[in-house]
Scaffold this active site. Structure first.
Site, PDB file in Angstrom:
ATOM      1  N   ASP A   1       0.858  -1.179   0.000  1.00 26.57           N
ATOM      2  CA  ASP A   1       0.000   0.000   0.000  1.00 26.57           C
ATOM      3  C   ASP A   1       0.898   1.235   0.000  1.00 26.57           C
ATOM      4  O   ASP A   1       2.100   1.148   0.276  1.00 26.57           O
ATOM      5  CB  ASP A   1      -0.891  -0.036   1.241  1.00 26.57           C
ATOM      6  CG  ASP A   1      -1.790   1.170   1.330  1.00 26.57           C
ATOM      7  OD1 ASP A   1      -2.298   1.607   0.292  1.00 26.57           O
ATOM      8  OD2 ASP A   1      -1.975   1.688   2.452  1.00 26.57           O
ATOM      9  N   LYS A   2       0.338   2.379  -0.330  1.00 24.74           N
ATOM     10  CA  LYS A   2       1.146   3.601  -0.332  1.00 24.74           C
ATOM     11  C   LYS A   2       0.907   4.434   0.920  1.00 24.74           C
ATOM     12  O   LYS A   2       1.806   4.618   1.733  1.00 24.74           O
ATOM     13  CB  LYS A   2       0.851   4.453  -1.571  1.00 24.74           C
ATOM     14  CG  LYS A   2       1.704   5.724  -1.654  1.00 24.74           C
ATOM     15  CD  LYS A   2       1.252   6.640  -2.765  1.00 24.74           C
ATOM     16  CE  LYS A   2      -0.007   7.379  -2.418  1.00 24.74           C
ATOM     17  NZ  LYS A   2       0.188   8.378  -1.319  1.00 24.74           N
ATOM     18  N   THR A   3      -0.318   4.878   1.102  1.00 23.21           N
ATOM     19  CA  THR A   3      -0.614   5.791   2.198  1.00 23.21           C
ATOM     20  C   THR A   3      -0.495   5.071   3.539  1.00 23.21           C
ATOM     21  O   THR A   3      -1.159   4.075   3.779  1.00 23.21           O
ATOM     22  CB  THR A   3      -2.030   6.362   2.048  1.00 23.21           C
ATOM     23  OG1 THR A   3      -2.142   6.979   0.772  1.00 23.21           O
ATOM     24  CG2 THR A   3      -2.317   7.373   3.135  1.00 23.21           C
TER      25      THR A   3
ATOM     26  N   PHE B   1     -19.424   9.236   2.993  1.00 18.16           N
ATOM     27  CA  PHE B   1     -18.412   8.722   2.057  1.00 18.16           C
ATOM     28  C   PHE B   1     -18.382   7.187   2.101  1.00 18.16           C
ATOM     29  O   PHE B   1     -18.612   6.578   3.136  1.00 18.16           O
ATOM     30  CB  PHE B   1     -17.033   9.251   2.474  1.00 18.16           C
ATOM     31  CG  PHE B   1     -15.892   8.687   1.680  1.00 18.16           C
ATOM     32  CD1 PHE B   1     -15.464   9.305   0.517  1.00 18.16           C
ATOM     33  CD2 PHE B   1     -15.244   7.531   2.099  1.00 18.16           C
ATOM     34  CE1 PHE B   1     -14.405   8.783  -0.208  1.00 18.16           C
ATOM     35  CE2 PHE B   1     -14.199   7.005   1.383  1.00 18.16           C
ATOM     36  CZ  PHE B   1     -13.774   7.631   0.227  1.00 18.16           C
TER      37      PHE B   1
ATOM     38  N   ARG C   1      -1.881  14.653  -2.057  1.00 20.79           N
ATOM     39  CA  ARG C   1      -3.195  14.000  -2.084  1.00 20.79           C
ATOM     40  C   ARG C   1      -4.254  15.078  -2.324  1.00 20.79           C
ATOM     41  O   ARG C   1      -4.314  16.065  -1.589  1.00 20.79           O
ATOM     42  CB  ARG C   1      -3.448  13.280  -0.771  1.00 20.79           C
ATOM     43  CG  ARG C   1      -2.475  12.139  -0.511  1.00 20.79           C
ATOM     44  CD  ARG C   1      -2.427  11.756   0.955  1.00 20.79           C
ATOM     45  NE  ARG C   1      -3.695  11.313   1.476  1.00 20.79           N
ATOM     46  CZ  ARG C   1      -4.146  10.059   1.384  1.00 20.79           C
ATOM     47  NH1 ARG C   1      -3.397   9.147   0.784  1.00 20.79           N
ATOM     48  NH2 ARG C   1      -5.307   9.710   1.881  1.00 20.79           N
TER      49      ARG C   1
ATOM     50  N   THR D   1      -2.414   1.239  -4.794  1.00 21.55           N
ATOM     51  CA  THR D   1      -2.927   2.370  -4.028  1.00 21.55           C
ATOM     52  C   THR D   1      -4.226   2.875  -4.641  1.00 21.55           C
ATOM     53  O   THR D   1      -4.494   2.657  -5.826  1.00 21.55           O
ATOM     54  CB  THR D   1      -1.890   3.512  -3.986  1.00 21.55           C
ATOM     55  OG1 THR D   1      -2.429   4.619  -3.278  1.00 21.55           O
ATOM     56  CG2 THR D   1      -1.502   3.951  -5.383  1.00 21.55           C
TER      57      THR D   1
ATOM     58  N   ARG E   1      -5.657   3.935  -8.142  1.00 20.70           N
ATOM     59  CA  ARG E   1      -7.120   3.967  -8.168  1.00 20.70           C
ATOM     60  C   ARG E   1      -7.707   2.558  -8.091  1.00 20.70           C
ATOM     61  O   ARG E   1      -8.674   2.230  -8.779  1.00 20.70           O
ATOM     62  CB  ARG E   1      -7.631   4.666  -9.425  1.00 20.70           C
ATOM     63  CG  ARG E   1      -7.299   6.142  -9.526  1.00 20.70           C
ATOM     64  CD  ARG E   1      -7.943   6.943  -8.431  1.00 20.70           C
ATOM     65  NE  ARG E   1      -7.941   8.365  -8.694  1.00 20.70           N
ATOM     66  CZ  ARG E   1      -8.262   9.285  -7.806  1.00 20.70           C
ATOM     67  NH1 ARG E   1      -8.591   8.919  -6.580  1.00 20.70           N
ATOM     68  NH2 ARG E   1      -8.237  10.558  -8.108  1.00 20.70           N
TER      69      ARG E   1
ATOM     70  N   ASN F   1      -8.489  -1.360   4.343  1.00 19.35           N
ATOM     71  CA  ASN F   1      -8.595  -1.659   2.921  1.00 19.35           C
ATOM     72  C   ASN F   1      -7.473  -2.562   2.425  1.00 19.35           C
ATOM     73  O   ASN F   1      -7.486  -2.986   1.271  1.00 19.35           O
ATOM     74  CB  ASN F   1      -8.612  -0.361   2.102  1.00 19.35           C
ATOM     75  CG  ASN F   1      -7.361   0.470   2.321  1.00 19.35           C
ATOM     76  OD1 ASN F   1      -6.707   0.356   3.358  1.00 19.35           O
ATOM     77  ND2 ASN F   1      -7.029   1.296   1.361  1.00 19.35           N
TER      78      ASN F   1
END
Length: 1358
Positions: A389-391, A508, A565, A645, A746, A775
């Site tokens: 993952d990135k974040t 969201f 971001r 990501t 995405r 996630n």
């Protein structure tokens, strides 16, 4: 009712009516995670253990041993080790279950207040029932899944913390149904008799669907009305709730299912090998049974008169049948039961080493690394693909701004807030309407909770760092979010308090990728504020926003290019009629009995249209410490890293550049962004090697492209969805795996798991997934190894992972140190274990041919029982737990040491058969040498030594000594524990053997110990010790010779690293009074006997990326250069004169002509960086990163001036650079230098002829990969007849002509491509390696055309 409960489709709960609810037999609130109790422990645990095939097999052998006609061994030879193994496992299971019982009791005995008959009574959690009304107070845990009825806060609100459920520590708000929120006192709650009809128990934490029926009305219930077990009540004095789900039916317990069991590749291989060994055991039993039948028929029948068959044997066939089972019992030790227990003990030790590693402890967050499983440690040493993952994984997930003082302007500003654009502040101060609307949206459109500890001291609790950063930004620009209720939001706008009526929140989710709020301001105007991803928000704008949208899109691209971001902000004004119409459709969707979520989404979609664009935000998420270095080191270890990501493509790409996954010297970065199946297929098809050839034909040849060029692939979520379809899956995998770096942006959580699964399916490699958020859970569970980072997004990833720590940089230590060591230790353990047991067991097989196939054993039964339990168990365990080949720092410095695990070189079927062959060879020696010597030997008194017990003692003693010496040779890292285990086990053998043959035991157990004093009398004979010494020498000397030759002629990288470590330790000598270094004394050969003389030069030139000390390299050059040149002279004499062309200024070049038949002497300098030979290896490394290579006198002045910058850049980027070496005693070039990172080996130059020109290599860099070779270098002086224009490709006169690159590497020249420059010519030579000493040659990056030309002539322009 029982039928209803067994297939529960809906749940009915009536408040304050236990009698009604008990009819449904709902589960109580007592939880039980333990597996056993006092009564069931023994039978259940034994049943579970005997489900293991090995345990069942040994139980079967035990039953056979109880049959006297079959067994020649006592039953205790099997039952003792079996009972020991079962006992150890049972104790471990009992201990684990005890702690589960303890935890269950602690939870079940917590106190809760329950409303019973109108009075609050204290009840244990285990006694709470479905339908009870319970009271919660501040900071109390929720005892069951409750429907919130009322609260001490206004409007039925309460605040909870869900860390036990999802790891998130931020507060969340829950609200009771309006009709029950007024039931504030006990009397009203005691009379409450509403009935709830809801969904059955499930594990969905974020969804609840139900209806409350009370007073002939029904009210919709959602997840916002529920308090789940495990939550903690915060900032709320008290609240009341109705128990809906209890105990095992709660969502917390529904989510506590067992994690999917993962097995390592070594486990799977070991199971296969054990089956093979069983087959081998059966074959040996058949052979010996056939021998028994033949012997009984041909020989045994002659002895029937005084040696009759034992009943019920009446013929030779039945005797052979019984002999078969007897030998199955005797030979079963080829697969000892202790193998499986030893493996688990070793894995447990490795897990503790990970937990105790202080280098992986984060002091900032006080978090240590944790091995959450013990079954995958050796798999850590075999990883080839990492999915990250990135974040929060690569980045810190902490948002920050640059400094600007807001205190004079806004007293409510956050003192820690930083920013850098004062023009934006000025626009807010002067009252710009657009700027005010922008920050008003940020202060209203969120789900942040506010806590005001004192006047002006606000603390925000946000669900994500992004939300917190945006609300804080609005606060510091004068739009301060103060508090919220279910129907209002209170802010302070430019010092003026304003309260908005909150009409609706459109929350969201991962599908919508946006959130909205609808509010009414004090003037009565209704407005929708929305923020979300640009991909979904821009398409929902009003057409009149086109011009502003173009500008904003450009800004978004700039922000993403900086790795920020981004979010887009928009609003829409609503009339009363529009609001009323939509509100009615929204209420209908909320009350829908079926498809409620789909109808709600449709209602949201209806209102979020024709919005007006406000602008965009960009938040910086900084890289974690050490991420670029970690990725670089893992890449050198041949590990491919894919980033998966949900961020924008531009953001993901720029983070890729920041963390050095993507580099500027990559040949090409391919972007797949098609939205249709056909477009994705075309884009994937365009990414082929044929296209890559057209990009770099001027640099290298097509034969080298696949191994010399580096590519990257970037693909978005839309394209990935098509690429993962069945008909395109293979093409996507082959394309992506050919790239050095892959970034998927995405993507959804499901797509992350799909990417992992497709690589596992097609590549058959070990995969690792690492992430920090909920996630990432599916990806973590899908990979062979899951790693969770305890970061800012909760601990759900940690709870689902196999290993966890707090920083991405710890991953390199987990893999390159702990993973590699675990794999090495486990492989060495298994190899030695199979070896020692075959050496032990096969002696019985050979003895069968000399005892009439009677199933007589060589050793006594006590030795057979204790061999794997006492005599040989501890040394191999110590080696499996503590052994190392190189220290941890060297493992990190030489990432190529990781490759044997990826290639599965240390334990595979080939290595297994080698161990088996060595074991069989040892058994042959241990049987036939004592048999041959003792058959004719006599004692000093003349008494023959050829008796059974003397032979047994001699063979057993030789066996224990041989296997002890063997493990001493196999152990690479000695600790006190290793010494105690090895020599202690050897001592215990002699102690126990003398005790078993003593008078004392014979007097106590005369029927069990028959051979009194035989051990003492046997070992007093010199011939016995000579026999043992001879057998030991015959077993060990070939092993020593083989290892000596292997390390000397074909050393592994670990051998070379150990040698350089010893050289480094020995090369410093004391400094004399005058401060000068003393002379070196002694020889390096004594430091590491197996690696003296040659041994690492070939390894370096084969492409292994290593750093060696200058002294070691200088020694290597002085040892080998002359013999190399002599070989080249004999192979291809040179009779040429190389004319020197004039320089640009008209002066002649300082290069000297090549005299016929001569070759310039090689430089013995080990580095063009300079430095003393006595410089420590760390200092040499530092010099490599700071000092500039000096070019020879042949390099033009312009090149000399530009060399420092170009060379430094090339080294930092990992691209190979070349530099001529000035020879000692002359000013002409002495040869060309092969540069491998920080390793340089000098070689002579050679001449290549064709019909028109004579070309000589001067500055050359070479690359090796597998069997392909590529040379890139500046050509020497051309023949006067050579054309001035770029040379066209040509081939040597004889393609079969070979040349020697270095000792042990012979190449066949295939073709040449030349590129003309102002400074000469650049040539690319393509060849194929015909013979080389290293089986695997690492892939190195190919320099670009521009980098080659800039090194030769920096002033040249194409």
């Amino acid at each position: 009712m029982l039928c209803l409960v067994s297939s529960e489709e809906e749940r009915r709960v009536r408040a304050n009516d236990r009698e009604y609810n008990e009819k449904f037999q709902y589960a109580s609130n007592c939880i039980m995670t333990s597996k056993y109790n006092i009564v069931t422990f023994l039978p259940v645990n034994l049943f579970e253990q005997f489900q293991e095939v090995a345990n069942t097999y040994f139980l079967f052998l035990l039953i056979l041993q109880l049959i006297p006609q079959i067994s020649s061994l006592s039953w205790f030879t099997t039952i003792v080790p079996l009972a020991l193994v079962l006992s150890i496992t049972a104790v471990k299971d009992a201990t684990d279950d005890y702690f589960r019982h303890k935890s269950d009791n602690q939870v079940n005995n917590r106190q809760s207040q329950v409303l019973i008959r109108g009075l609050l009574q204290n009840e244990k959690w285990m006694n709470v029932r479905v339908g009870d009304v319970t009271k919660l107070e501040n900071n109390q845990f929720v005892s069951a899944d409750l429907l919130l009825l009322s609260s001490s806060e206004p409007h039925g609100l309460c605040y909870i913390e869900t860390a036990e459920l999802d790891g998130e520590t931020n507060m969340k708000v829950r609200q009771s149904v309006s009709v029950t929120s007024e039931l504030g006192n006990q009397n009203n709650l005691a009379s409450f008799d509403g009935e709830v009809v809801c969904e059955p128990p499930n594990n969905k934490l974020d969804r609840f669907c139900g209806t409350l029926y009370w007073r002939d009305k029904k009210y919709t219930l959602t997840n916002q009305n529920m308090l789940l077990r495990g939550c903690v009540l915060r900032n709320t004095e008290a609240c009341y709730g109705l128990v809906i789900f209890a105990g095992p039916d709660t969502k917390l317990m529904q989510n506590s299912g067992r994690t999917k069991f993962k097995r390592t590749s070594i486990d799977r291989l070991m199971n296969t090998l054990v089956l093979w060994i069983f087959g081998f055991l059966v074959c040996m039993g058949v052979i010996l049974a056939v021998g028994n039948a033949v012997w009984e028929r041909e020989v045994g029948s002659l002895f029937q008169s005084y040696l009759p068959w034992d009943p019920p044997v009446d013929n030779f066939l039945f005797s052979a049948f019984l002999a078969f089972w007897s030998y199955v019992i005797i030979l079963n030790t080829v697969v000892p039961i202790s193998l499986y227990v030893s493996v688990e003990v070793i894995r447990l030790g490795h897990s503790y080493f990970i937990n105790w590693d202080q280098e992986m402890f984060c002091s900032q967050c006080n978090t240590a690394a944790e091995a959450r499983t013990t079954t995958l440690n050796e798999e850590l040493g075999q990883v080839e693909y990492i999915f990250s993952d990135k974040t929060g994984t690569l980045t810190q997930n902490i948002m920050s701004f640059n400094k600007l003082d807001f205190t004079p302007f806004n007293p409510l500003a956050d003192p820690d807030f930083c920013f850098y654009d004062d023009t934006l502040l000025e626009s807010v101060k002067v009252g710009d309407a657009h700027a005010h609307t922008f920050f008003r949206l940020l202060s209203l459109c969120h789900t942040v909770m506010s806590e005001e500890k004192s006047e002006g001291e606000l603390v925000y609790k946000a669900q994500s760092p992004d939300e917190g950063a945006l609300v804080t930004a609005a606060r510091n620009f004068g739009f301060v979010f103060r508090s919220r209720t279910p129907g209002t939001i209170t802010t302070t706008e430019m010092g003026r308090p304003v309260t908005y009526t909150l009409l609706a929140i459109l929350d969201f989710n991962n599908i919508r990728k946006r959130m909205s709020v609808i509010v009414r301001n004090p003037e009565g105007r209704i407005r929708l504020y929305c923020k979300g991803a640009d991909t979904v928000l821009l398409e929902r704008l009003h057409p009149c926003n086109q011009e502003l949208m173009n500008v904003t899109s450009d800004h978004l691209n700039e922000y993403a290019a900086d790795g920020l971001r981004t979010l887009v902000l928009a609003y829409r004004d609503l009339s009363e009629d529009e609001w009323e119409a939509w509100s009615e459709s929204h209420r209908c969707a909320e009350k829908a009995a079926s498809c409620r979520e789909d109808r709600m989404a449709a209602a949201y979609e209806q209102i979020e249209q024709d919005m007006m664009l406000l602008g965009a935000t960009a938040i910086e998420d900084k890289l974690q410490e050490g991420v670029p270095e970690t990725i670089a080191v893992l890449s050198l270890a041949n590990i491919k890293i894919w980033v998966l990501t949900g961020d924008k493509q531009e953001t993901a790409v720029n983070i890729g550049y920041s963390c050095k996954m993507l580099t500027d010297d990559m040949t090409e970065v391919f972007i797949i962004s098609g939205h249709t199946v056909q477009s994705v297929r075309q884009e994937l098809g365009s990414v082929s090697l044929s296209d890559c050839q057209s990009v770099c034909l001027s640099v290298c040849l097509s034969v080298c492209l696949s191994v010399c060029l580096s590519f990257a692939l970037v693909i978005n979520g839309h394209s990935l969805a098509h690429a993962l379809e069945a008909d395109m899956e293979t093409e996507f995998v082959s394309t992506a795996c050919a790239c050095k770096a892959v970034i998927c942006c995405r993507v959804t959580p499901l797509q992350k798991a799909q990417v992992v699964d497709v690589i596992k399916k097609h590549k058959k490699v070990v995969t690792l997934a690492i992430g920090d958020g909920a996630n990432d859970v599916s990806m973590i569970k899908s990979a062979h190894i899951g790693v969770g980072i305890s970061g800012q997004e909760g601990i759900q990833a940690v709870l689902a992972s196999d290993y966890s720590f707090s920083q991405f940089r710890f991953l390199q230590r987990l893999l390159l140190v702990h993973g590699r060591w675990s794999y090495l230790r486990m492989c060495r353990f298994l190899c030695y274990f199979f070896y020692k047991n075959f050496a032990f067991t096969m002696v019985h097989f050979w003895f069968g041919f000399f005892c009439g196939f009677s199933a007589q054993t060589v050793y006594d039964q006590y030795f057979i029982t204790l061999y794997n339990i006492v005599y040989t168990s501890l040394p191999v365990l110590a080696m499996g737990i503590f052994d190392q080949d190189v220290p941890d720092q060297r493992s990190l410095e030489y990432p190529k040491l990781y490759e044997p695990g990826q290639l599965n070189l240390l334990f595979n079927k080939r290595e297994f058969f080698i161990c088996i062959a060595q074991g069989i060879y040892t058994s042959v020696v241990l049987f036939f040498v004592p048999c041959a010597v003792l058959s004719d030997a006599t004692q000093s008194t003349g008494v023959p030594l050829a008796d059974y017990q003397t032979f047994a003692v001699t063979t057993a003693t030789a066996l224990v000594i041989v296997v002890s010496v063997q493990i001493a040779l196999d152990t690479g890292f000695w600790t006190v524990i290793n010494h105690v285990c090895v020599w202690g086990s050897l001592g215990s053998f002699f102690s126990i053997m003398f005790a078993l043959h003593s008078q004392t035991l014979f007097k106590i157990f005369p029927n069990q110990f028959h051979f009194v004093g035989s051990a003492q009398s046997t070992l007093l004979q010199p011939v016995v010790w000579l026999t043992i010494a001879l057998a030991t020498a015959i077993c060990i000397v070939p092993v020593l010779a083989f290892r000596f030759l292997k390390v000397d002629l074909k050393p592994q990288l670990s051998d070379t690293v150990r040698y350089t470590q010893l050289v480094r330790q020995k090369k410093r000598k004391p400094v004399g009074r005058n401060g000068r270094l003393g002379a070196r004394g002694g020889s390096r050969r004594s430091g590491y006997a197996f690696a003296h003389q040659e041994g690492f030069g070939e390894l370096i030139t084969s492409g292994k990326n290593m750093r060696l000390s200058t002294m070691a390299l200088a020694t290597f050059a002085s040892r080998h250069s002359s013999s190399w040149i002599d070989t080249l002279r004999r192979k291809k004499p040179t009779h040429t004169h190389c004319h020197t062309p004039p320089s640009a200024s008209g002066a002649s070049s300082p290069a000297r002509s090549c005299v016929s038949g001569s070759v310039a002497p090689l430089s013995n300098s080990s580095s063009v960086l300079g430095g003393s030979q006595d410089t420590p290896i760390e200092e040499v490394t530092a010099q490599h990163t700071q000092t500039v290579p000096t070019l020879s006198t042949q390099t033009p002045p312009a090149a000399e001036a530009a060399a420092p910058q170009g060379s430094a850049q090339a080294v930092s980027a990992g691209v190979l650079t070349s530099a001529a070496v000035r020879p000692h005693g002359g000013d002409s070039p002495g040869g060309w230098t092969i540069t491998l990172g920080a390793v340089q080996v000098s070689c002579c130059y050679t001449c290549i002829n064709n019909s028109t020109s004579k070309i000589m290599l001067i500055d050359t860099t070479f690359l090796l990969s597998n069997r392909k070779l590529c040379l890139v270098g500046r050509l020497g002086p051309l023949h006067p007849t050579a054309p001035a224009h770029p040379l066209s490709p040509w081939k040597p006169a004889r393609l079969s002509e070979t040349f020697r690159m270095n000792r042990g590497i012979t190449c066949s020249l295939l073709s040449i491509t030349c590129l003309h420059t102002h400074a000469g010519c650049v040539a690319c030579f393509a060849g194929e390696i015909l013979r080389h000493r290293e089986q695997t040659v690492s892939s190195l990056r190919f320099p670009t055309e521009a980098s080659i030309i800039s090194q030769i002539n920096p002033n040249h322009r194409q």
